[in-house]
Design an enzyme around this catalytic site. Structure first.
Site, PDB file in Angstrom:
ATOM      1  N   MET A  92     -13.308   1.937   1.929  1.00 35.96           N
ATOM      2  CA  MET A  92     -12.118   2.861   2.325  1.00 35.96           C
ATOM      3  C   MET A  92     -12.443   4.108   2.821  1.00 35.96           C
ATOM      4  O   MET A  92     -12.059   5.199   2.496  1.00 35.96           O
ATOM      5  CB  MET A  92     -11.463   3.100   0.786  1.00 35.96           C
ATOM      6  CG  MET A  92     -11.012   1.855   0.214  1.00 35.96           C
ATOM      7  SD  MET A  92     -10.188   0.762   1.257  1.00 35.96           S
ATOM      8  CE  MET A  92      -8.482   1.380   1.045  1.00 35.96           C
ATOM      9  N   HIS A 111      -8.210  -6.156   6.780  1.00 38.45           N
ATOM     10  CA  HIS A 111      -6.990  -5.419   6.293  1.00 38.45           C
ATOM     11  C   HIS A 111      -5.865  -6.261   5.749  1.00 38.45           C
ATOM     12  O   HIS A 111      -5.630  -7.369   6.228  1.00 38.45           O
ATOM     13  CB  HIS A 111      -6.525  -4.694   7.732  1.00 38.45           C
ATOM     14  CG  HIS A 111      -5.364  -3.904   7.432  1.00 38.45           C
ATOM     15  ND1 HIS A 111      -5.576  -2.361   6.923  1.00 38.45           N
ATOM     16  CD2 HIS A 111      -4.281  -4.009   7.415  1.00 38.45           C
ATOM     17  CE1 HIS A 111      -4.521  -1.771   6.592  1.00 38.45           C
ATOM     18  NE2 HIS A 111      -3.639  -2.588   6.885  1.00 38.45           N
TER      19      HIS A 111
HETATM   20  C1  GAR Z   1      -8.561  -5.683   0.295  1.00 35.76           C
HETATM   21  O1  GAR Z   1      -7.419  -6.179  -0.079  1.00 35.76           O
HETATM   22  C2  GAR Z   1      -8.807  -5.512   1.709  1.00 35.76           C
HETATM   23  O2  GAR Z   1      -7.944  -5.745   2.451  1.00 35.76           O
HETATM   24  C3  GAR Z   1      -8.298  -3.782   1.460  1.00 35.76           C
HETATM   25  O3  GAR Z   1      -8.994  -3.566   0.385  1.00 35.76           O
HETATM   26  C4  GAR Z   1      -8.999  -4.645  -0.740  1.00 35.76           C
HETATM   27  C5  GAR Z   1     -10.531  -4.700  -1.187  1.00 35.76           C
HETATM   28  O4  GAR Z   1     -10.443  -5.539  -2.320  1.00 35.76           O
HETATM   29  N1  GAR Z   1      -8.950  -3.028   2.776  1.00 35.76           N
HETATM   30  C6  GAR Z   1      -8.192  -1.961   2.997  1.00 35.76           C
HETATM   31  O5  GAR Z   1      -7.105  -1.640   2.716  1.00 35.76           O
HETATM   32  C7  GAR Z   1      -8.917  -1.528   4.425  1.00 35.76           C
HETATM   33  N2  GAR Z   1      -7.839  -0.399   5.109  1.00 35.76           N
HETATM   34  P1  GAR Z   1     -12.048  -5.920  -2.712  1.00 35.76           P
HETATM   35  O6  GAR Z   1     -12.835  -4.866  -3.030  1.00 35.76           O
HETATM   36  O7  GAR Z   1     -11.487  -6.707  -4.068  1.00 35.76           O
HETATM   37  O8  GAR Z   1     -12.623  -6.951  -1.891  1.00 35.76           O
END
Ligand code: GAR
Length: 190
Positions: A92, A111
């Site tokens: 992030m 994303h």
């Molecule tokens: C996921 O849903 C990914 O798509 C999102 O963060 C989450 C991470 O989950 N990414 C974003 O929003 C990037 N802008 P995780 O830590 O359980 O893999």
């Protein structure tokens, strides 16, 4: 193909990638390191579980971007892992030219929306509140334009009448857990 994963939180997508590798479903790819910008990221527990080095790297001094000393620390650690592919799985922070140039053409991001719709934070909530009937997730190449690089693959999710935000989030995450490992496997066979 040597894969480095960067994440900030839960790590469910990193886990899906590692589980796919364990099950022989990651093509010629193998995960060689996990790095996180948060010392308390649950993702760190995946290291010992899957036998892959997992470390926190101090991203200071900035809160939402990777620049300056923190960027230099990340560049050094990722370079030492000699990756062919850097996978942003819930990382992030906005990447800046220093990191982007160090791994140019080798960084992909996941994303939680069908880009170019619902860029930025909370892609799932944005889609839910907008009332679209189809959303999903995207894997794309990372460029200086946030969430703007070339789309590599996508998976669609239908939002049914009566779905709660939590239900939609669960569907999008399930789609991500299939899409991201499959995309990495495909890239490794090129
Ligand atoms: C996921 O849903 C990914 O798509 C999102 O963060 C989450 C991470 O989950 N990414 C974003 O929003 C990037 N802008 P995780 O830590 O359980 O893999």
């Amino acid at each position: 193909m040597r894969v480095v994963i960067l994440g900030s939180g839960r790590g469910s997508n990193a886990e899906a990638i590692l589980a796919a590798e364990q099950a022989g479903r990651l093509g010629r790819a193998r995960v060689v390191a996990l790095f996180t910008d948060r010392a308390d990221a649950p993702m760190l527990a995946l290291g010992p579980r899957f036998g892959v080095p997992a470390s926190f790297i101090d991203p200071a001094p900035f809160k939402t971007k990777l620049e300056g000393e923190g960027e230099a620390r990340f560049i050094a650690a990722v370079t030492a892992a000699t990756p062919d592919l850097v996978v942003l799985a819930g990382f992030m922070r906005v990447l800046k030219p220093g990191f982007l140039n160090a791994f140019a053409g080798r960084i992909i991001n996941l994303h939680p929306s069908l880009l170019p719709s619902f860029q930025g934070l909370d892609g799932i909530g944005q889609a839910f509140r907008r009332g679209v009937k189809i959303t999903g997730c995207t894997v794309h190449g990372v460029t200086a334009e946030v969430d703007g690089g070339p789309v590599i693959d996508q998976a669609a999710v239908r939002i049914e009448a009566g779905d709660t935000l939590e239900a939609v989030a669960a569907k999008v995450h399930a789609a991500e857990h299939t899409l991201l490992p499959a995309t990495i496997a495909r890239l490794s066979e090129r």
